[in-house]
Design an enzyme around this catalytic site. Structure first.
Site, mmCIF file in Angstrom:
data_model
loop_
_atom_site.group_PDB
_atom_site.id
_atom_site.type_symbol
_atom_site.label_atom_id
_atom_site.label_comp_id
_atom_site.label_asym_id
_atom_site.label_seq_id
_atom_site.Cartn_x
_atom_site.Cartn_y
_atom_site.Cartn_z
ATOM 1 N N TRP A 100 0.953 -1.291 -0.054
ATOM 2 C CA TRP A 100 0.113 0.001 0.063
ATOM 3 C C TRP A 100 0.618 1.260 0.093
ATOM 4 C CZ3 TRP A 100 -4.533 -0.481 -1.870
ATOM 5 C CH2 TRP A 100 -5.124 -1.784 -1.813
ATOM 6 N N ASP A 167 -1.477 7.117 6.696
ATOM 7 C CA ASP A 167 -2.471 6.103 5.980
ATOM 8 C C ASP A 167 -2.821 5.266 7.114
ATOM 9 O OD1 ASP A 167 -4.058 4.251 5.164
ATOM 10 O OD2 ASP A 167 -2.732 3.902 3.184
ATOM 11 N N LYS A 191 -12.646 -1.322 8.351
ATOM 12 C CA LYS A 191 -11.846 -2.256 8.991
ATOM 13 C C LYS A 191 -12.003 -2.154 10.670
ATOM 14 C CE LYS A 191 -8.338 -2.312 5.607
ATOM 15 N NZ LYS A 191 -8.362 -3.696 4.882
#
Length: 356
Positions: A100, A167, A191
């Site tokens: 990511w 992030d 999440k």
């Protein structure tokens, strides 16, 4: 039938939140309308979104120096939107900790941004968080992926660097980070904070400036409209507010981090002593929320995943890039879920270690 859902996302919700959603679905606040039907211009929704902002501000101990935005498009959209809004010189730094982080780098470059990789753990197959030195050159900010969902690594503490952009998609509100040096925090909600369809951006207000960006990418316009330039993800914001209230009732981020450490320690302790399963992540870099492991034999891994599902332990398959297994122990996963996983790991090992 109840199951323990170890999916990397969308992930499980707290049982009390699901029960509250059930109660609210037919008629939200005695309005005669479902929460999925109310207008985003109504007082009903104004109370939801403003309450969610207040609850999030309280949980993170945010000062009024920060603006909170509830957006759409996922964290992936923010890979380019963030530098377009706040990278004044179009030159940023990034720590490469895996998939990511690389995606964030690629999207920023597509937006015309120069991205310097200031540290990387690529040479170690991303099994650790790399050491970071203070960059010599002037950068608009440094991008960090705080938890690496695929590789199973995370920052235990943030590095002592200025102008961080985080992030936090897979450990948002799961670890208690010090945020003094942070310019911006962003992440998807699906999440640890709710359901798919909502992205959180928390940004220092002094970084919100006039730009010529299209309106839906323009933080100044979005902030002025209280995240309601267009129809926001009403239901997702409502669900997030319920989770935020649940977290506050538990005792906030320090308490949930303590619970997450207990859950993950239980599983890691087993893996460290296992003769069949292994975890290759450096101990001080281990994630609290995404635990990766394998037997080293793809066929045996597949058997484990299938047998686990038969025992109501679902979504344990590892990411396609790394294989093996992955147990995501997000905030809503109870300690009993980690216990059930360890019990099954022990049983599977006793039945299969001789054929490895």
């Amino acid at each position: 039938m109840s199951v323990y859902n170890f999916a990397a996302g969308p992930a499980m919700l707290p049982t009390s939140v699901i029960n509250q959603i059930k109660r609210d679905l037919p008629s939200f606040n005695d309005s005669g309308m479902s929460v999925m039907e109310i207008s985003h211009r109504s007082d009903l929704f104004e109370n939801i979104i403003n309450g969610a902002k207040t609850n999030l501000r309280d949980l993170l101990n945010l000062t009024d120096d920060y603006e909170i935005l509830f957006l759409q498009g996922g964290a992936t959209t923010q890979f380019a939107t963030i530098p377009l809004n706040i990278a004044k010189t179009k030159h940023i730094g990034l720590v490469d900790t895996g998939h990511w982080a690389i995606r964030a780098q690629e999207e920023a470059k597509k937006a015309g941004i120069t991205v310097d990789t200031i540290a990387s753990s690529k040479d170690n197959q991303y099994h650790n968080i790399p050491k970071i030195s203070q960059p010599q050159q002037s950068l608009d900010y440094i991008h960090l992926t705080t938890n690496n969902t695929i590789e199973g690594t995370a920052y235990d503490q943030l590095p002592d660097l200025k102008h961080l952009v985080l992030d936090v998609s897979s450990n948002f509100l799961a670890q208690d980070y010090r945020l003094e040096n942070v310019d911006l925090i962003y992440g998807g909600a699906q999440k640890n904070l709710g359901i798919a369809g909502l992205t959180i951006v928390i940004i220092r207000k002094d970084l919100i400036v006039d730009t010529d960006l299209p309106s839906m990418w323009n933080y100044k316009i979005l902030a002025k409209k209280n995240s309601m330039l267009n129809t926001p993800p009403v239901f997702a914001i409502y669900a997030a507010d319920l989770v935020l209230k649940w977290l506050k009732d538990l005792g906030g981020v320090p308490e949930i981090e303590n619970r997450n450490r207990q859950k993950s320690s239980l599983v890691y302790d087993f893996l460290d002593n296992s003769k069949l399963f292994n975890n290759t992540v450096e101990k001080k870099s281990r994630s609290l929320t995404n635990l990766v492991f394998s037997t080293g034999d793809p066929k045996l891994d597949k058997k484990f995943i299938e047998k686990a599902q038969e025992n109501n332990l679902v979504n344990l398959k590892g990411h396609r890039l790394v294989g093996g297994m992955r147990a995501s122990l997000y905030n809503a996963m109870p300690y009993e879920g980690a216990e059930a996983l360890v019990d099954f790991l022990e049983k599977f090992e006793s039945e299969n270690r001789r054929i490895r």
